[in-house]
Write an enzyme that holds these catalytic residues in place. Structure first.
Site, PDB file in Angstrom:
ATOM      1  CD  GLU A 219      -2.770  -1.029   2.516  1.00 55.26           C
ATOM      2  OE1 GLU A 219      -3.923  -0.643   2.344  1.00 55.26           O
ATOM      3  OE2 GLU A 219      -2.310  -1.325   3.618  1.00 55.26           O
ATOM      4  CG  HIS A 243      -7.638  -7.992   4.956  1.00 57.31           C
ATOM      5  ND1 HIS A 243      -8.928  -8.120   5.408  1.00 57.31           N
ATOM      6  CD2 HIS A 243      -7.274  -6.717   5.248  1.00 57.31           C
ATOM      7  CE1 HIS A 243      -9.308  -6.970   5.954  1.00 57.31           C
ATOM      8  NE2 HIS A 243      -8.321  -6.101   5.874  1.00 57.31           N
TER       9      HIS A 243
HETATM   10  C1  BG6 Z   1      -8.009  -2.593   6.306  1.00 62.28           C
HETATM   11  C2  BG6 Z   1      -6.743  -2.308   7.047  1.00 62.28           C
HETATM   12  O1  BG6 Z   1      -8.686  -3.662   6.872  1.00 62.28           O
HETATM   13  O2  BG6 Z   1      -7.715  -2.865   4.941  1.00 62.28           O
HETATM   14  C3  BG6 Z   1      -6.024  -1.140   6.413  1.00 62.28           C
HETATM   15  O3  BG6 Z   1      -7.052  -2.015   8.413  1.00 62.28           O
HETATM   16  C4  BG6 Z   1      -5.815  -1.374   4.937  1.00 62.28           C
HETATM   17  O4  BG6 Z   1      -4.772  -0.924   7.074  1.00 62.28           O
HETATM   18  C5  BG6 Z   1      -7.109  -1.770   4.267  1.00 62.28           C
HETATM   19  O5  BG6 Z   1      -5.309  -0.184   4.362  1.00 62.28           O
HETATM   20  C6  BG6 Z   1      -6.936  -2.167   2.818  1.00 62.28           C
HETATM   21  O6  BG6 Z   1      -8.190  -2.379   2.256  1.00 62.28           O
HETATM   22  P1  BG6 Z   1      -8.477  -2.077   0.726  1.00 62.28           P
HETATM   23  O7  BG6 Z   1      -9.889  -2.510   0.505  1.00 62.28           O
HETATM   24  O8  BG6 Z   1      -8.258  -0.621   0.505  1.00 62.28           O
HETATM   25  O9  BG6 Z   1      -7.497  -2.927  -0.023  1.00 62.28           O
END
Ligand code: BG6
Length: 487
Positions: A219, A243
């Site tokens: 990210e 995740h």
């Molecule tokens: C969240 C985390 O669950 O998922 C974050 O707490 C992360 O730290 C985010 O940035 C990423 O989700 P997505 O849907 O933007 O990929």
């Protein structure tokens, strides 16, 4: 706007009690998602009662919601839809106690005027989850309700077991929805479709043909207002035990006996049962330089903002195949990919210098962005004399279907499923507890954090972790632009 097929929404109007009502997730995802579901007609009627530590009133909460939509809602907010939505918002500060919450829910239900259901959404850190559950019990709001628990669910095995036990004193398992929004992402479900609706790849979806798997979610985001939360969480608890392992389960599970909640959970849990404990020596923890001087962060913090690890699923399908997982903040690019590298052919007839194998193994890549993409990369002959090989690819982009506008954002999809009582894309107590159990040795003896520069791909030692393979990201070739526009 997408047409709503019958049966996708809940039968009954909903009163949503939203704990953590002014928090980051609520503003980014939950309020925009609820606004979309309500204004597009997915929910017959919807009232939202916000609850948080902030001492504001309903108008203050409306301002929070309006600002959240302005910042994070990708579609148009019309005046009339906003007026309707705003009229359905109410707020109770946590300090006002259970009686005030009960009264607000009662008002909301009276205003609906017919049979409704309650959805309690706990968008709070693990340490505050139980006090919210107790408040709901004290307010007598357990009947006719479902409860959505945000991740991380607990912070280790003991706390997850305790949280499940306490939760079960108040709510039945059928009422509990442990959310992981990655499972609500359209492309995550597409993994199931791709694997089990086709005969093409499933015969080679195993250790005989697959060399290794990468699940890579770098990210570019930093922590913003979340530093204090993150300081107690770190990248492993925030992203991996949640995740990334859930995505791994979809990628690795056996075909379920039916496309239903219990058979799917059973197959995912079998994957988790077969996983070997995470070995601290197979883990690289990183922290970006500058993290320690952020608000709410201990100046000597050893918390990781980056993690890469190798893990194994010790069953007949996957024994010996390494799964490499990586995620972190302030990295060079934001991507969410699963990449499956096939074994190289046993013998190469191509001359030295032909380029065979020079760009890594042939592989299949899933991009988990909402505008999802998939590609199959393989070696092919470069036109002209002799035999030179180039890496070529077949690509599919959701964009090309013209149906991108129909994609429900992950939280929208899951909120709707929870309102309908569908557990298929949620986690079980057993699965979560097993994942914490696998994590115990890592959590007890984490390797030291190594610093990395913001904008990099993490600490240098990630290359040793994966050698002799290489991380697929950064891609050498960009994804082709949608609609065959080249690039
Ligand atoms: C969240 C985390 O669950 O998922 C974050 O707490 C992360 O730290 C985010 O940035 C990423 O989700 P997505 O849907 O933007 O990929």
């Amino acid at each position: 706007m997408a047409k709503i097929p019958p049966g996708v929404g809940p039968r009954f109007p909903q009163v949503v009690v939203l704990f953590g009502a002014t928090g980051d997730l609520t503003r980014r995802k939950l309020l925009p998602g609820l606004y979309h579901l309500a204004s597009a007609g997915f929910i017959p009627a919807c009232r939202i009662v916000g609850v948080s530590l902030d001492d504001i009133d309903a108008d203050g909460f409306r301002r929070v919601a309006r600002a959240a939509l302005a910042e994070y809602f990708a579609r148009e907010v019309t005046d009339s839809d906003w007026a309707t939505f705003a009229g359905n918002l109410d707020y109770v500060p946590l300090a006002a106690g259970p009686e005030a919450l009960k009264a607000a829910v009662q008002r909301a239900e009276d205003s609906i005027g017919r049979e409704s259901r309650r959805l309690h959404y706990l968008s709070v850190p693990p340490s505050s989850a139980l006090s919210a559950v107790r408040m709901l019990a004290a307010a007598g709001l357990v009947e006719r309700s479902r409860i959505v628990m945000e991740k991380p669910f607990g912070t280790d095995l003991a706390s997850a077991v305790a949280l499940n036990a306490r939760l079960h004193e108040v709510f039945d398992e059928q009422q509990i929805f442990r959310i992981d929004h990655f499972l609500g992402k359209e492309p995550a479900q597409n993994i199931l479709a791709f694997r089990f609706a086709n005969g093409l790849f499933e015969p080679i979806w195993n250790r005989n043909f697959i060399d290794h798997v990468q699940i890579d979610v770098p990210e570019t985001l930093g922590l913003g207002r979340r530093s204090a939360f993150y300081e107690q969480t770190g990248a492993y608890r925030d992203m991996v035990v949640t995740h990334l392992f859930q995505i791994l389960a979809f990628m690795a599970m056996e075909p379920p006996t039916a496309l239903e909640s219990a058979p799917i959970s059973e197959e995912k849990n079998k994957v988790f049962r077969s996983m070997l404990p995470i070995h601290p020596g197979d883990v690289v923890r990183g922290q970006y330089t500058g993290y320690r001087s952020e608000d709410g962060v201990d100046p000597e913090s050893e918390n990781e903002t980056f993690i890469a690890l190798k893990c194994f699923i010790d069953n007949w399908r996957w024994a010996g195949v390494p799964f490499f997982l990586r995620t972190g903040k302030k990295l060079a690019e934001g991507q969410r990919i699963i990449s499956i590298a096939f074994r190289e052919p046993p013998k190469s007839m191509f001359p030295a210098g032909s380029g065979v194998g020079a760009q890594g193994p042939d592989h299949l890549t899933f991009d988990l962005a909402d505008a999802s993409k998939m590609s199959l990369s393989f070696y092919g002959k470069r036109p002209g004399p002799g035999m030179r090989l180039d890496k070529l690819s077949l690509q599919f982009a959701m964009h090309d279907t013209g149906l991108l506008g129909d994609v429900l954002e992950a939280y929208e999809r899951l909120i709707l499923d929870a309102m309908r009582g569908d557990h298929t894309l949620f986690n079980t107590a057993e699965g979560i507890e097993r994942l914490w159990q696998l994590s115990t040795s890592l959590l007890e003896a984490p390797p030291p954090v190594r610093l990395y520069e913001p904008g990099s791909w993490g600490p240098k030692s990630i290359h040793q972790l994966i050698a002799p393979q290489a991380w697929r990201l950064p891609f050498e070739r960009a994804w082709r632009r949608p609609n065959g526009m080249g690039g």
